[in-house]
Design a protein around this motif. Structure first.
Motif, PDB file in Angstrom:
ATOM      1  N   GLU A  69       7.378  -8.019  -6.061  1.00 29.74           N
ATOM      2  CA  GLU A  69       8.641  -8.735  -5.836  1.00 29.74           C
ATOM      3  C   GLU A  69       9.705  -7.867  -5.181  1.00 29.74           C
ATOM      4  N   THR A  70       9.678  -6.576  -5.457  1.00 26.59           N
ATOM      5  CA  THR A  70      10.730  -5.701  -4.968  1.00 26.59           C
ATOM      6  C   THR A  70      10.342  -4.949  -3.705  1.00 26.59           C
ATOM      7  N   VAL A  71       9.130  -4.450  -3.662  1.00 27.68           N
ATOM      8  CA  VAL A  71       8.706  -3.589  -2.555  1.00 27.68           C
ATOM      9  C   VAL A  71       8.293  -4.411  -1.331  1.00 27.68           C
ATOM     10  N   ILE A  72       7.584  -5.506  -1.549  1.00 33.14           N
ATOM     11  CA  ILE A  72       7.116  -6.326  -0.431  1.00 33.14           C
ATOM     12  C   ILE A  72       8.252  -7.245   0.023  1.00 33.14           C
ATOM     13  N   GLN A  73       8.579  -7.159   1.281  1.00 32.49           N
ATOM     14  CA  GLN A  73       9.637  -7.976   1.887  1.00 32.49           C
ATOM     15  C   GLN A  73       9.155  -9.421   2.035  1.00 32.49           C
ATOM     16  N   PRO A  74      10.064 -10.372   2.230  1.00 37.10           N
ATOM     17  CA  PRO A  74       9.647 -11.773   2.396  1.00 37.10           C
ATOM     18  C   PRO A  74       8.623 -11.991   3.517  1.00 37.10           C
ATOM     19  N   ASP A  75       8.644 -11.143   4.559  1.00 31.91           N
ATOM     20  CA  ASP A  75       7.677 -11.289   5.662  1.00 31.91           C
ATOM     21  C   ASP A  75       6.360 -10.564   5.386  1.00 31.91           C
ATOM     22  N   GLY A  76       6.205  -9.971   4.198  1.00 37.20           N
ATOM     23  CA  GLY A  76       4.966  -9.281   3.829  1.00 37.20           C
ATOM     24  C   GLY A  76       4.940  -7.803   4.191  1.00 37.20           C
ATOM     25  N   SER A  77       5.989  -7.309   4.817  1.00 37.22           N
ATOM     26  CA  SER A  77       6.040  -5.890   5.180  1.00 37.22           C
ATOM     27  C   SER A  77       6.671  -5.087   4.047  1.00 37.22           C
ATOM     28  N   ARG A  78       6.658  -3.786   4.206  1.00 41.30           N
ATOM     29  CA  ARG A  78       7.330  -2.912   3.246  1.00 41.30           C
ATOM     30  C   ARG A  78       7.829  -1.680   3.984  1.00 41.30           C
ATOM     31  N   ARG A  79       8.812  -1.017   3.401  1.00 42.64           N
ATOM     32  CA  ARG A  79       9.404   0.178   4.010  1.00 42.64           C
ATOM     33  C   ARG A  79       8.507   1.369   3.701  1.00 42.64           C
ATOM     34  N   VAL A  80       8.038   2.019   4.755  1.00 46.20           N
ATOM     35  CA  VAL A  80       7.160   3.185   4.606  1.00 46.20           C
ATOM     36  C   VAL A  80       7.642   4.322   5.492  1.00 46.20           C
ATOM     37  N   LEU A  81       7.275   5.538   5.114  1.00 46.83           N
ATOM     38  CA  LEU A  81       7.573   6.684   5.966  1.00 46.83           C
ATOM     39  C   LEU A  81       6.834   6.538   7.288  1.00 46.83           C
ATOM     40  N   ARG A  82       7.491   6.918   8.354  1.00 45.41           N
ATOM     41  CA  ARG A  82       6.810   6.957   9.654  1.00 45.41           C
ATOM     42  C   ARG A  82       5.722   8.026   9.596  1.00 45.41           C
ATOM     43  N   ARG A  83       4.694   7.790  10.370  1.00 43.58           N
ATOM     44  CA  ARG A  83       3.589   8.736  10.433  1.00 43.58           C
ATOM     45  C   ARG A  83       3.431   9.221  11.872  1.00 43.58           C
ATOM     46  N   ARG A  84       2.852  10.379  11.994  1.00 44.44           N
ATOM     47  CA  ARG A  84       2.554  10.899  13.328  1.00 44.44           C
ATOM     48  C   ARG A  84       1.439  10.060  13.942  1.00 44.44           C
ATOM     49  N   GLU A  85       1.231  10.242  15.219  1.00 44.02           N
ATOM     50  CA  GLU A  85       0.199   9.487  15.925  1.00 44.02           C
ATOM     51  C   GLU A  85      -1.184   9.654  15.287  1.00 44.02           C
ATOM     52  N   ASN A  86      -1.459  10.830  14.726  1.00 46.12           N
ATOM     53  CA  ASN A  86      -2.760  11.079  14.102  1.00 46.12           C
ATOM     54  C   ASN A  86      -2.853  10.527  12.681  1.00 46.12           C
ATOM     55  N   GLY A  87      -1.775   9.911  12.172  1.00 46.54           N
ATOM     56  CA  GLY A  87      -1.769   9.307  10.841  1.00 46.54           C
ATOM     57  C   GLY A  87      -1.151  10.165   9.760  1.00 46.54           C
ATOM     58  N   ASP A  88      -0.886  11.433  10.055  1.00 49.68           N
ATOM     59  CA  ASP A  88      -0.289  12.328   9.061  1.00 49.68           C
ATOM     60  C   ASP A  88       1.152  11.926   8.756  1.00 49.68           C
ATOM     61  N   CYS A  89       1.565  12.165   7.542  1.00 53.11           N
ATOM     62  CA  CYS A  89       2.971  12.016   7.179  1.00 53.11           C
ATOM     63  C   CYS A  89       3.777  12.953   8.077  1.00 53.11           C
ATOM     64  N   GLN A  90       4.927  12.470   8.526  1.00 47.44           N
ATOM     65  CA  GLN A  90       5.763  13.291   9.408  1.00 47.44           C
ATOM     66  C   GLN A  90       6.279  14.558   8.733  1.00 47.44           C
ATOM     67  N   PHE A  91       6.217  14.627   7.422  1.00 41.77           N
ATOM     68  CA  PHE A  91       6.718  15.796   6.692  1.00 41.77           C
ATOM     69  C   PHE A  91       5.596  16.702   6.187  1.00 41.77           C
ATOM     70  N   LEU A  92       4.377  16.472   6.661  1.00 41.45           N
ATOM     71  CA  LEU A  92       3.247  17.318   6.274  1.00 41.45           C
ATOM     72  C   LEU A  92       3.247  18.576   7.132  1.00 41.45           C
ATOM     73  N   GLY A  93       3.276  19.721   6.482  1.00 43.91           N
ATOM     74  CA  GLY A  93       3.209  21.010   7.174  1.00 43.91           C
ATOM     75  C   GLY A  93       1.933  21.741   6.818  1.00 43.91           C
ATOM     76  N   ALA A  94       1.777  22.921   7.330  1.00 38.65           N
ATOM     77  CA  ALA A  94       0.562  23.715   7.110  1.00 38.65           C
ATOM     78  C   ALA A  94       0.330  24.034   5.635  1.00 38.65           C
ATOM     79  N   ASN A  95       1.419  24.115   4.840  1.00 38.00           N
ATOM     80  CA  ASN A  95       1.297  24.435   3.417  1.00 38.00           C
ATOM     81  C   ASN A  95       1.679  23.266   2.523  1.00 38.00           C
ATOM     82  N   GLY A  96       1.522  22.058   3.024  1.00 40.57           N
ATOM     83  CA  GLY A  96       1.855  20.874   2.238  1.00 40.57           C
ATOM     84  C   GLY A  96       3.142  20.234   2.713  1.00 40.57           C
ATOM     85  N   CYS A  97       3.822  19.569   1.813  1.00 38.88           N
ATOM     86  CA  CYS A  97       5.041  18.847   2.148  1.00 38.88           C
ATOM     87  C   CYS A  97       6.161  19.824   2.506  1.00 38.88           C
ATOM     88  N   THR A  98       6.870  19.512   3.586  1.00 39.09           N
ATOM     89  CA  THR A  98       7.973  20.368   4.020  1.00 39.09           C
ATOM     90  C   THR A  98       9.287  20.007   3.331  1.00 39.09           C
TER      91      THR A  98
END
Length: 169
Positions: free
Chosen positions: A65-94
């Motif tokens: 009810e809270t996370v899923i928007q009326p159109d079925g979408s949800r707010r998520v972190l953007r990902r890099r083109e390869n699918g990685d989280c944009q905040f993933l670094g060589a030693n984990g989360c930046t």
């Protein structure tokens, strides 16, 4: 001094990590914290879940009810083109722990609105744990702190505009 890398780094050398395969739902509070810390404003997007598991929460109707928007979408972190989280670094989360999305901080706990489950989420390669090391110790996850983050997560998802407006209608 132990030079053995942390579990997340060992995991990345072994398989794709949760930071590479998960669609990270973020609250408005997460977005504010991350934007303030990074100075970036384009850190998230609304997207339909690519995996139907993200729409299956039979034991937690408030999540849908809270996370899923009326159109079925949800707010998520953007990902890099390869699918990685944009905040993933060589030693984990930046991002520092106090800035990371709440669901990332709570991991590897499974949870619903009532609280954290005793059973941990699957996904971490347990075979990479050091002898006598527990998953929670390897990830430096404190149960008391995870409980507090869980409460904060559910308070923040209730602030979603589409849900909050229904509460006052």
């Amino acid at each position: 001094m132990n030079s053995d890398p942390i579990l997340c780094v060992r995991c990345a050398a072994h398989q794709k990590t949760c930071c590479q395969t998960s669609e990270v739902t973020v609250t408005l509070g997460d977005v504010r914290r991350i934007a303030e810390h990074t100075g970036q404003s384009e850190i998230c997007e609304f997207r339909q879940p690519s995996d139907p598991v993200y729409l299956s929460h039979p034991d937690d109707p408030i999540w849908l009810e809270t996370v899923i928007q009326p159109d079925g979408s949800r707010r998520v972190l953007r990902r890099r083109e390869n699918g990685d989280c944009q905040f993933l670094g060589a030693n984990g989360c930046t991002l520092p722990i106090e800035v990371r999305p709440l669901i990332c901080r709570i991991y590897p706990y499974d949870y619903n609105e009532q609280g954290l489950h005793q059973r941990l989420a699957s996904g971490c390669p347990l075979e990479l744990l050091r002898p006598q090391e527990s998953l929670l110790a390897a990830l430096d996850v404190d149960r008391h702190q995870a409980d507090a983050w869980h409460k904060q997560l559910y308070a923040e998802i209730r602030e979603e505009p589409h849900f909050a407006s229904k509460q006052f209608s």
